[in-house]
Design an enzyme around this catalytic site. Sequence first.
Site, PDB file in Angstrom:
ATOM      1  N   TYR A  32      12.574 105.669 110.203  1.00  0.00           N
ATOM      2  CA  TYR A  32      11.877 104.410 109.950  1.00  0.00           C
ATOM      3  C   TYR A  32      12.580 103.572 108.885  1.00  0.00           C
ATOM      4  O   TYR A  32      13.137 104.095 107.929  1.00  0.00           O
ATOM      5  CB  TYR A  32      10.436 104.684 109.505  1.00  0.00           C
ATOM      6  CG  TYR A  32       9.569 105.290 110.580  1.00  0.00           C
ATOM      7  CD1 TYR A  32       9.006 104.496 111.575  1.00  0.00           C
ATOM      8  CD2 TYR A  32       9.321 106.662 110.618  1.00  0.00           C
ATOM      9  CE1 TYR A  32       8.217 105.049 112.575  1.00  0.00           C
ATOM     10  CE2 TYR A  32       8.528 107.228 111.615  1.00  0.00           C
ATOM     11  CZ  TYR A  32       7.982 106.415 112.581  1.00  0.00           C
ATOM     12  OH  TYR A  32       7.203 106.967 113.571  1.00  0.00           O
TER      13      TYR A  32
ATOM     14  N   ARG B 142      10.454 100.247 129.972  1.00  0.00           N
ATOM     15  CA  ARG B 142      10.856 101.116 131.084  1.00  0.00           C
ATOM     16  C   ARG B 142      12.242 101.731 130.894  1.00  0.00           C
ATOM     17  O   ARG B 142      12.551 102.778 131.442  1.00  0.00           O
ATOM     18  CB  ARG B 142      10.792 100.314 132.387  1.00  0.00           C
ATOM     19  CG  ARG B 142      11.262 101.033 133.628  1.00  0.00           C
ATOM     20  CD  ARG B 142      10.469 102.293 133.916  1.00  0.00           C
ATOM     21  NE  ARG B 142      10.926 102.931 135.149  1.00  0.00           N
ATOM     22  CZ  ARG B 142      12.052 103.624 135.292  1.00  0.00           C
ATOM     23  NH1 ARG B 142      12.887 103.766 134.264  1.00  0.00           N
ATOM     24  NH2 ARG B 142      12.373 104.168 136.448  1.00  0.00           N
ATOM     25  N   LYS B 143      13.111 101.039 130.152  1.00  0.00           N
ATOM     26  CA  LYS B 143      14.479 101.525 129.892  1.00  0.00           C
ATOM     27  C   LYS B 143      15.205 101.905 131.197  1.00  0.00           C
ATOM     28  O   LYS B 143      15.658 103.030 131.382  1.00  0.00           O
ATOM     29  CB  LYS B 143      14.481 102.706 128.920  1.00  0.00           C
ATOM     30  CG  LYS B 143      13.943 102.379 127.535  1.00  0.00           C
ATOM     31  CD  LYS B 143      14.123 103.556 126.579  1.00  0.00           C
ATOM     32  CE  LYS B 143      13.640 103.224 125.176  1.00  0.00           C
ATOM     33  NZ  LYS B 143      12.165 103.234 125.069  1.00  0.00           N
TER      34      LYS B 143
ATOM     35  N   GLY C 137      22.284  98.748 140.424  1.00  0.00           N
ATOM     36  CA  GLY C 137      21.497  97.548 140.659  1.00  0.00           C
ATOM     37  C   GLY C 137      20.441  97.660 141.733  1.00  0.00           C
ATOM     38  O   GLY C 137      19.285  97.256 141.539  1.00  0.00           O
TER      39      GLY C 137
ATOM     40  N   THR D  32      18.953 100.301 142.975  1.00  0.00           N
ATOM     41  CA  THR D  32      17.889 101.241 142.615  1.00  0.00           C
ATOM     42  C   THR D  32      16.925 100.630 141.609  1.00  0.00           C
ATOM     43  O   THR D  32      15.699 100.728 141.771  1.00  0.00           O
ATOM     44  CB  THR D  32      18.492 102.545 142.055  1.00  0.00           C
ATOM     45  OG1 THR D  32      19.335 103.131 143.055  1.00  0.00           O
ATOM     46  CG2 THR D  32      17.399 103.534 141.680  1.00  0.00           C
TER      47      THR D  32
END
Length: 265
Positions: free
Chosen positions: A217, A92-93, A98, A100
């Site tokens: 990568y 979710r990042k 806090g 919210t």
Amino acid sequence: MSTATYHDRAAKHASPLASKLLELMHEKQTNLCASLDVDTTTELLRLVDILGPYICLVKTHVDILSDFSMDGTVKPLKELAAKHKFLIFEDRKFADIGNTVKLQYSSGVYQISQWADITNAHGVTGPGIVQGLKQAAEETTQEPRGLLMLAELSSKGSLAHGEYTKGTVEIAKTDKDFVIGFIAQRDMGGRDEGYDWLIMTPGVGLEDKSDALGQQYRTVEDVISTGSDIIIVGRGLFGKGRDPKIEGDRYRKAGWEAYLKRCNP
């Protein structure tokens, strides 16, 4: 960098969730996390069922799904997690104050705290983000939950480095049982202060070196040898016509061999 086995680390870990994950990794002999960015529940569940035997974690972005529902998506996903013995990581990042993030984590359409074993957050708003997410977890479930802080990213030009990374590590130190580690490209230290952080690394590929949108990568052996505990692989498992069963087995073996080499240098 830790050269201890997952089994030994599981026995001593401060976080019940991290301990559960490390023991699962030891039992299944896998440090592979499948990152499945697909846009339908049907495709998500199809890939999860194929890859399940080879992974310790599945990483989701449920806001990509056009047909998400608790009954239609979460319920069968949790059933597959029980069937194949892996945990669920909702990528979710979180990146807000806090109060919210507490609501974003526990409420709304996705109710993430009710079903995702692990989620993650940026450190940009300070330590209140950890407190808000932890409160949401404690108020919505009896199941253990874990948070990863985003210390470093694998994309070209990322601003998450240097002082930002150091600041994020300091935020992680504010909670020993809920913050279980980092999204990072290397070991983040902490053992001399009593922390055993799990390092999960995206941007891992056996063949691909980059993509058109700035992803870079690194090889499996490279990331494990520099301190990663879990390799996060996405399109390398199912993109470009690849067979997820074959690729899941390949990456599981490569990750496990690199881990054994690190434990027995």
